[in-house]
Design an enzyme around this catalytic site. Structure first.
Site, PDB file in Angstrom:
ATOM      1  N   ILE A  82       0.832  -1.195   0.000  1.00 56.46           N
ATOM      2  CA  ILE A  82       0.000   0.000   0.000  1.00 56.46           C
ATOM      3  C   ILE A  82       0.869   1.249   0.000  1.00 56.46           C
ATOM      4  CG2 ILE A  82      -1.802   1.285   1.202  1.00 56.46           C
ATOM      5  CD1 ILE A  82      -2.697  -1.400  -0.026  1.00 56.46           C
ATOM      6  N   LYS A  83       0.704   2.038  -1.046  1.00 56.12           N
ATOM      7  CA  LYS A  83       1.464   3.273  -1.203  1.00 56.12           C
ATOM      8  C   LYS A  83       0.660   4.417  -0.576  1.00 56.12           C
ATOM      9  CE  LYS A  83       4.045   5.446  -5.011  1.00 56.12           C
ATOM     10  NZ  LYS A  83       4.128   5.451  -6.495  1.00 56.12           N
TER      11      LYS A  83
END
Length: 211
Positions: A82-83
């Site tokens: 998850i960015k």
């Protein structure tokens, strides 16, 4: 140093995957928007081509909204990272997600204090943006050097991803500065395979063999 490809273009990823050197992929909403396709479909296809970390970015919002979006994204594939943007709400989200065993990539990191916050929150990766620092007459290479020293001082497990790489010089600087990973656009990856002396040398060998 590991090489990731920074794109959501499936044809670019397909070609790069055949080289045997690409270990992961980073994307962002603008890259996926350029493809004009559904986010889930793009991510699933990318994951089928590169068996490695695949950064998928949540929209910048409050922590709970980003956490909820992240929990949906990680259902798509086991390799999803998850960015999350480097904001106060982003750090809150990283802290919660890391405790759940979900990998995170804190993006848009431009200083050591920001990097410390991300590491302390449990980020799996941090992404300093080299090109954007250069735009401000600052040094992305120097920032990565300082991040490497910071990691060594405090034994953080967080990996440094050199991002916003716009040239082979940036790639060289990232490597010499000690970045764990460089995420590189396709055109720069291709350019890194080429040197005029190599081209000239091959021509000399080919001409000699004809004689």
């Amino acid at each position: 140093m590991k090489l990731f490809i920074d794109t959501a273009n499936i044809e670019e990823i397909k070609e790069a995957a055949t080289w045997g050197v690409i270990k992961g992929v980073t994307t962002n909403p603008s890259l996926i928007a350029k493809e004009g396709r559904n986010l889930k479909d793009v991510i699933q296809e990318i994951a089928s081509l590169i068996d490695g970390p695949l950064s998928a970015e949540v929209q910048e919002a409050d922590a709970n909204s980003m956490i909820n979006e992240a929990l949906e994204l990680v259902k798509i594939h086991k390799n999803i990272v998850i960015k999350i943007p480097m904001t106060l709400e982003g750090i809150k989200a990283v802290s919660v997600l890391s405790k759940k065993g979900i990998k995170t990539n804190v993006t848009l990191v431009f200083s050591i204090p920001q990097a410390i916050m991300a590491c302390e929150a449990g980020a799996s990766y941090i992404s300093p943006f080299m090109g954007r620092l250069d735009d401000m007459n600052s040094s992305g290479e120097e920032l990565i050097q300082k991040m490497v020293l910071m990691k060594e001082n405090y034994h953080y497990d967080t990996e440094i991803i050199a991002a916003s790489i716009r040239s082979t010089l940036h790639l060289e600087q990232a490597a010499l500065a000690g970045a764990d990973i460089a995420t590189v656009p396709f055109k720069v990856l291709k350019a890194s395979l080429i040197h005029p002396l190599t081209t000239n040398g091959l021509k000399i060998f080919a001409d000699a063999s004809k004689k």
